[in-house]
Motif scaffolding. Structure first.
Motif, PDB file in Angstrom:
ATOM      1  N   VAL A  58       0.817  -1.223   0.000  1.00 36.42           N
ATOM      2  CA  VAL A  58       0.000   0.000   0.000  1.00 36.42           C
ATOM      3  C   VAL A  58       0.849   1.270   0.000  1.00 36.42           C
ATOM      4  CG1 VAL A  58      -1.921  -1.119   1.207  1.00 36.42           C
ATOM      5  CG2 VAL A  58      -0.204   0.157   2.513  1.00 36.42           C
ATOM      6  N   ALA A  61       1.766   4.067   4.243  1.00 37.22           N
ATOM      7  CA  ALA A  61       0.420   4.497   4.638  1.00 37.22           C
ATOM      8  C   ALA A  61      -0.160   3.445   5.589  1.00 37.22           C
ATOM      9  CB  ALA A  61      -0.453   4.646   3.394  1.00 37.22           C
ATOM     10  N   GLU A  62       0.219   3.537   6.845  1.00 34.85           N
ATOM     11  CA  GLU A  62      -0.099   2.451   7.780  1.00 34.85           C
ATOM     12  C   GLU A  62      -1.574   2.372   8.144  1.00 34.85           C
ATOM     13  OE1 GLU A  62       2.484   4.543   8.167  1.00 34.85           O
ATOM     14  OE2 GLU A  62       4.064   3.128   7.618  1.00 34.85           O
ATOM     15  N   GLN A  63      -2.246   3.521   8.251  1.00 37.36           N
ATOM     16  CA  GLN A  63      -3.672   3.466   8.598  1.00 37.36           C
ATOM     17  C   GLN A  63      -4.441   2.739   7.505  1.00 37.36           C
ATOM     18  OE1 GLN A  63      -5.409   7.206  10.084  1.00 37.36           O
ATOM     19  NE2 GLN A  63      -3.340   8.013  10.095  1.00 37.36           N
ATOM     20  N   ASN A  64      -4.125   3.106   6.256  1.00 38.58           N
ATOM     21  CA  ASN A  64      -4.764   2.432   5.128  1.00 38.58           C
ATOM     22  C   ASN A  64      -4.389   0.953   5.115  1.00 38.58           C
ATOM     23  OD1 ASN A  64      -6.266   2.360   2.637  1.00 38.58           O
ATOM     24  ND2 ASN A  64      -4.306   2.209   1.595  1.00 38.58           N
ATOM     25  N   MET A  65      -3.144   0.659   5.430  1.00 34.74           N
ATOM     26  CA  MET A  65      -2.690  -0.739   5.391  1.00 34.74           C
ATOM     27  C   MET A  65      -3.541  -1.624   6.310  1.00 34.74           C
ATOM     28  SD  MET A  65       1.076  -2.333   6.122  1.00 34.74           S
ATOM     29  CE  MET A  65       1.304  -1.646   7.757  1.00 34.74           C
ATOM     30  N   GLY A  67      -6.596  -0.934   7.524  1.00 36.03           N
ATOM     31  CA  GLY A  67      -7.966  -0.973   7.003  1.00 36.03           C
ATOM     32  C   GLY A  67      -8.084  -1.919   5.816  1.00 36.03           C
ATOM     33  N   VAL A  68      -7.123  -1.857   4.912  1.00 35.99           N
ATOM     34  CA  VAL A  68      -7.118  -2.758   3.749  1.00 35.99           C
ATOM     35  C   VAL A  68      -7.065  -4.206   4.233  1.00 35.99           C
ATOM     36  CG1 VAL A  68      -5.674  -3.556   1.815  1.00 35.99           C
ATOM     37  CG2 VAL A  68      -6.208  -1.124   2.043  1.00 35.99           C
TER      38      VAL A  68
ATOM     39  N   PRO B 122     -10.576   2.874   3.562  1.00 38.42           N
ATOM     40  CA  PRO B 122      -9.505   1.868   3.525  1.00 38.42           C
ATOM     41  C   PRO B 122     -10.039   0.434   3.576  1.00 38.42           C
ATOM     42  CG  PRO B 122      -8.876   3.652   4.990  1.00 38.42           C
ATOM     43  CD  PRO B 122     -10.312   3.906   4.597  1.00 38.42           C
ATOM     44  N   VAL B 123     -11.035   0.189   4.406  1.00 42.40           N
ATOM     45  CA  VAL B 123     -11.589  -1.170   4.495  1.00 42.40           C
ATOM     46  C   VAL B 123     -12.261  -1.534   3.168  1.00 42.40           C
ATOM     47  CG1 VAL B 123     -13.201  -2.676   5.714  1.00 42.40           C
ATOM     48  CG2 VAL B 123     -11.871  -0.993   7.000  1.00 42.40           C
ATOM     49  N   VAL B 125     -11.447  -0.439   0.244  1.00 40.10           N
ATOM     50  CA  VAL B 125     -10.361  -0.726  -0.703  1.00 40.10           C
ATOM     51  C   VAL B 125      -9.914  -2.182  -0.542  1.00 40.10           C
ATOM     52  CG1 VAL B 125      -7.925  -0.219  -1.231  1.00 40.10           C
ATOM     53  CG2 VAL B 125      -9.567   1.647  -0.985  1.00 40.10           C
ATOM     54  N   GLY B 126      -9.799  -2.627   0.705  1.00 41.16           N
ATOM     55  CA  GLY B 126      -9.422  -4.029   0.949  1.00 41.16           C
ATOM     56  C   GLY B 126     -10.471  -4.995   0.410  1.00 41.16           C
ATOM     57  N   SER B 153      -6.418   9.333   6.379  1.00 43.00           N
ATOM     58  CA  SER B 153      -6.521   7.921   6.004  1.00 43.00           C
ATOM     59  C   SER B 153      -7.316   7.762   4.700  1.00 43.00           C
ATOM     60  CB  SER B 153      -7.172   7.121   7.122  1.00 43.00           C
ATOM     61  OG  SER B 153      -8.363   7.762   7.545  1.00 43.00           O
ATOM     62  N   GLU B 156      -4.952   8.281   1.852  1.00 51.81           N
ATOM     63  CA  GLU B 156      -4.105   7.085   1.693  1.00 51.81           C
ATOM     64  C   GLU B 156      -4.862   6.036   0.872  1.00 51.81           C
ATOM     65  OE1 GLU B 156      -1.682   7.310   5.997  1.00 51.81           O
ATOM     66  OE2 GLU B 156      -2.880   5.544   5.524  1.00 51.81           O
ATOM     67  N   ALA B 160      -4.285   4.339  -2.953  1.00 47.01           N
ATOM     68  CA  ALA B 160      -4.169   2.888  -3.135  1.00 47.01           C
ATOM     69  C   ALA B 160      -5.202   2.383  -4.147  1.00 47.01           C
ATOM     70  CB  ALA B 160      -4.341   2.174  -1.793  1.00 47.01           C
ATOM     71  N   PHE B 164      -4.233   0.337  -7.390  1.00 47.31           N
ATOM     72  CA  PHE B 164      -4.702  -1.044  -7.565  1.00 47.31           C
ATOM     73  C   PHE B 164      -5.738  -1.169  -8.699  1.00 47.31           C
ATOM     74  CE2 PHE B 164      -3.984  -1.740  -2.702  1.00 47.31           C
ATOM     75  CZ  PHE B 164      -2.617  -1.772  -2.905  1.00 47.31           C
TER      76      PHE B 164
END
Lengths: 318, 269
Positions: A58, A61-65, A67-68, B122-123, B125-126, B153, B156, B160, B164
């Motif tokens: 990612v 970007a740790e917060q996004n990481m 959440g992802v 972010p979630v 996106v995952g 966030s 971010e 991504a 992606f």
């Protein structure tokens, strides 16, 4: 005259993590590795070569990481989210709380280079708060293996455990301690040495130091019990209560602040069930000076002879 | 379901939401009124979901990132058959599973816990990335507030999603121009959103977010990049004295105000 002794071979636990993850990923196509530009420092190069599609980078970007990671788990993937421990935990703590722990997402958080591993890089890069930050969160086992064997076993366990966990790994080379074929059991301490006068408890890199401290104590005629306590949460209450009752004194040592970490977790059990004198060794609520991990651990009173001295004085308080 | 029918359902959801907030003595009524048309279009037209199988692997994913408007989501989920309609009366009551922010382990249909802002995208996106990895055909939708876009966030996640190439992800920004304490423009004015999202490689559609006829085609749009819908909405939409008034972020109507609002919304039925 003593025969020459070869120094034991040292292993970087990240290698055990990476090779185990690659082996498991070969067997389980849902496994993905998620990282924050940390392919190299998380040792994910091999994973990337073998499973390029399944390496989700990612960027920084740790917060996004985190959440992802939660979203990947929702979509049926089994993510191992890897990053330097201070940033993985500190920078995304609320994501770990809301998206992982509170949502009970099946995400494996892997904090690399924890403790004082980045000694010379200074306190911003020391991860000595991560036990405190993570062990208060429900649903989130917190695990710090002591050698490559326990690391591999914990990674294999994590892949089959249904729920989140936090694996705290170092990058400092350590010799083998546990036996080949060791199976990780969540919340179970390993008794490394039986003893009756005092118990030494540690995990991660500190386990090696308390084993040496127990040998020093033995030379001084003191019989110390040694517990490797990889799981900080859920903690092995039974082993701690038995240690308190049977040895009457407990010393903990950790590559972490003495506030909120392993020592605090052990003290909570002791004070609730079997109060005995305790000494908690760790970083005493200060930012560390410049130096290597080894230097800093010595500096903070965790050289094996210093641990032995602490145990010896504690016995007098029984 | 056609536009007229969807509009009727949206009015019913507004009415039930108003009642629930009044009875509970708490809620985030302004932001609920602005997002209800979007929720209605999603749950009654666009989302492929099975209320009797809320965890069906092929279901479309929806994340309400502006989790403080949970009550509107609960009313929508109840109307769509995920939870009993009579359960809405337990909103915020002791031990009710209808908390002030949605809980995915308690409420069927909720995909991830939200509440603190800047978590949903972010979630999502995952979720969208997981579909790409597994070859699943589901689509992922997420609704954020416009003030919420101040959380780093989100940006971010925006980076991504473009990197992606998540053409299976739709972000709807509920652009009602007000946040908790003041207007967006007086706080940290991110508007206009379109050029910012486009600069990050997203496809952007701007619509009237309180007009079902514009919401549905925007939600159904499929392109080759992640899609952002800037939904221009009104805080407190449908209730005259609440509309575009910052104080209605989480204010509860008095008995007199409640009667007026009830009459206005009932009249529209």
């Amino acid at each position: 005259m003593n025969a020459p002794v070869n120094p034991p071979k040292l292993h970087d636990c990240r290698d055990a993590f990476a090779s185990t993850l690659e082996r498991l990923a070969g067997e389980n196509e849902t496994i993905v590795a998620v990282c924050n530009d940390s392919v190299g420092s998380s040792k994910l190069g091999g994973f990337k070569s073998r499973f390029p599609e399944r390496l989700v980078n990612v960027g920084i970007a740790e917060q996004n990481m985190v959440g992802v990671g939660a979203g990947l788990a929702n979509g049926g993937r089994l993510p191992f989210v890897c990053g330097a421990a201070p940033f993985l935990t500190g920078r995304s703590l609320e994501q770990i709380k809301a998206d992982i722990s509170y949502s009970n997402a099946n995400v494996k958080l892997v904090g690399i280079s924890s403790g004082m591993a980045y000694g010379e890089l200074g306190p911003t890069h020391h991860s000595i708060e991560d036990f405190a930050w993570t062990r208060v969160l429900p649903n989130l086992p917190v695990i710090a293996p002591c050698d490559r064997i326990e690391t591999a076993a914990a990674v294999a366990w994590a892949a089959t455990y249904s729920g989140p966990c936090f694996l705290r790994l170092s990058r400092v080379g350590v010799p083998d301690l546990l036996a080949e074929g060791h199976t990780f059991e969540l919340g179970k301490a390993n008794l490394l040495r039986q003893g009756s006068q005092v118990t030494l408890i540690a995990n991660g890199t500190l386990t090696h130091r308390i084993v040496k401290a127990a040998e020093i104590l033995a030379d001084r005629g003191i019989d110390a019990r040694v517990l490797n306590l990889a799981t900080v949460r859920p903690i092995d209450e039974e082993a701690i209560i038995a240690a308190a009752r049977e040895t009457g004194a407990i010393v903990t040592a950790e590559e972490h602040s003495i506030f909120g970490g392993l020592g605090s977790a052990v003290a909570e059990v002791v004070v609730d069930h079997a109060p005995v004198p305790m000494k908690r060794l760790g970083v005493p609520g200060v930012y560390a000076p410049t130096g290597s991990a080894e230097f800093l651990l010595d500096e903070f009173g965790m050289a094996p002879p210093a641990i032995a001295d602490a145990a010896q004085s504690l016995i007098k308080r029984k | 379901m056609d536009t007229t029918e969807l509009e009727r359902i949206a009015r019913e959801i507004r009415l039930r939401d108003l009642q629930a907030v009044f009875e509970a003595g708490a809620g985030h009524i302004g932001g609920e009124m602005s997002v209800i048309d979007i929720l209605t279009a999603l749950y009654f037209r666009v989302l492929k979901v099975w209320p009797d199988q809320p965890k069906h692997p092929d279901r479309d994913r929806f994340v309400l990132s502006k989790g403080h408007t949970a009550c509107a989501l609960y009313v929508t989920l109840a109307k769509r058959g995920f939870i009993p309609e009579e359960e809405i009366s337990t909103f915020l009551q002791p031990h009710s599973r209808l908390n002030g922010h949605p809980n995915c382990n308690k409420v069927p249909g909720v995909e991830t816990n939200t509440g603190p802002l800047g978590h949903g995208l972010p979630v999502a996106v995952g979720m969208a990335k997981a579909a790409k990895l597994s070859g699943a055909r589901y689509h992922t939708y997420v609704v954020t507030g416009d003030g919420e876009m101040q959380e780093g966030s989100n940006w971010e996640a925006i980076m991504a999603a473009a990197q992606f190439k998540l053409d299976n992800l739709t972000l709807i920004i509920d652009h009602n121009r007000f946040q908790q304490g003041a207007a967006l423009a007086e706080t940290n004015d991110l508007a206009p959103f379109r050029p910012k999202l486009e600069a990050f490689g997203w496809e952007v559609t701007e619509i009237d977010g309180n007009a079902i006829s514009e919401i549905v085609p925007a939600l159904e749009h499929r392109g080759s990049a992640p899609h952002c819908i800037v939904a221009h909405t009104n805080k407190g939409h449908g209730i005259s004295f609440m509309q575009d008034r910052v104080e209605w972020h989480h204010k509860v109507p008095s008995k007199e105000q409640y009667e007026i609002a009830l009459a206005e919304l009932s009249e529209a039925l």
